[in-house]
Write an enzyme that holds these catalytic residues in place. Sequence first.
Site, PDB file in Angstrom:
ATOM      1  N   ASP A  82       0.828  -1.208   0.000  1.00  0.00           N
ATOM      2  CA  ASP A  82       0.000   0.000   0.000  1.00  0.00           C
ATOM      3  C   ASP A  82       0.871   1.271   0.000  1.00  0.00           C
ATOM      4  O   ASP A  82       1.909   1.313   0.668  1.00  0.00           O
ATOM      5  CB  ASP A  82      -0.873  -0.060   1.277  1.00  0.00           C
ATOM      6  N   HIS A  83       0.432   2.286  -0.704  1.00  0.00           N
ATOM      7  CA  HIS A  83       1.129   3.583  -0.745  1.00  0.00           C
ATOM      8  C   HIS A  83       2.627   3.450  -0.946  1.00  0.00           C
ATOM      9  O   HIS A  83       3.420   4.015  -0.174  1.00  0.00           O
ATOM     10  CB  HIS A  83       0.848   4.400   0.533  1.00  0.00           C
ATOM     11  N   HIS A 206      -9.882   4.779  -0.301  1.00  0.00           N
ATOM     12  CA  HIS A 206      -9.001   4.778   0.870  1.00  0.00           C
ATOM     13  C   HIS A 206      -9.750   5.433   2.027  1.00  0.00           C
ATOM     14  O   HIS A 206     -10.787   6.062   1.828  1.00  0.00           O
ATOM     15  CB  HIS A 206      -7.720   5.567   0.574  1.00  0.00           C
TER      16      HIS A 206
HETATM   17  P1  13P Z   1      -7.988   4.292   7.386  1.00  0.00           P
HETATM   18  O1  13P Z   1      -6.790   4.235   8.273  1.00  0.00           O
HETATM   19  O2  13P Z   1      -8.719   5.558   7.480  1.00  0.00           O
HETATM   20  O3  13P Z   1      -8.868   3.099   7.550  1.00  0.00           O
HETATM   21  O4  13P Z   1      -7.440   4.259   5.883  1.00  0.00           O
HETATM   22  C1  13P Z   1      -6.717   3.170   5.452  1.00  0.00           C
HETATM   23  C2  13P Z   1      -6.134   3.387   4.120  1.00  0.00           C
HETATM   24  O5  13P Z   1      -6.708   4.040   3.271  1.00  0.00           O
HETATM   25  C3  13P Z   1      -4.841   2.765   3.849  1.00  0.00           C
HETATM   26  O6  13P Z   1      -4.327   3.099   2.602  1.00  0.00           O
END
Ligand code: 13P
Length: 278
Positions: A82-83, A206
């Site tokens: 992720d990211h 997200h």
């Molecule tokens: P939250 O922490 O708000 O659930 O978001 C998670 C997210 O988008 C991870 O990329």
Amino acid sequence: MTLVKMKDILQAAEENNYGVGAFSVANMEMVIAAIRTAEEHRSPLILQIAEVRLGPSPLHLIGPMMIEAAKKASVPVAVHFDHGETEEKIKEALEIGFTSVMYDGSLLSLEENIVETKKIVKLAESYGATVEAEIGRVGGSEDGTVDIEIAITSVEEAKRFATETGIDALAIAIGNAHGVYKGKPNLRFDLLDEINQEVEIPLVLHGGSGISQDDFRTAIVHGIRKINVATSTFNNVVKCVNEDAPFTDYFTFHERLIQAAAENVKVHMEMFQSTGRI
Ligand code: 13P
């Protein structure tokens, strides 16, 4: 079943109009919790960790664990980075066996974001992995260290970005934010609908923590297929563990931690209507 490409999970969700939770994990207990819940409730699952979280959970340790857990699962599980911010870490995740990566170029200009995302698409192609990228900017930040202002996704930019980069899934900003929402989230479903009509690939939401069941369901009707959930799992673990403390032994604590993470995963899988799909 077992470890699958995220693209396959999202395609099945698209065909049957449901959403799939991408649950962030930080340790073995959270991995066990997510897999156990998906198996019990016969739901597909996306297990993920963000680059910014690799300090407490080093990739060379948590990555192989996520992959092995997915391989042994009785339901389809994609393992997602992720990211991703750097090509170096994204490559490391792909080498470990992640079946999906996100490149986050949301702080770049549209042109630069396209150039950098295309590099990751080319890289991921050689591993047969799925690529997600972001257009517009989701608010807050993954680890809560900065309060990034939301930049609402433009329909034209989303269309151009998806076409030119060749990505498999598109993260959009329609009023969603990472972390705890300051007020009631105000999601722009009108805009989501327009993006969904113009963009062919699955859309990603997200900032799942704190969004209501009604809003999740509306988002799914308008094309959201992957929903990221992190903060509410971490917070639920801390809350439950605090409530039950003091513990008399480590292993009771370990089981409580799994249960607390599992509770949050289950609630979200039900809201996303991914339970009973396998
Ligand atoms: P939250 O922490 O708000 O659930 O978001 C998670 C997210 O988008 C991870 O990329």
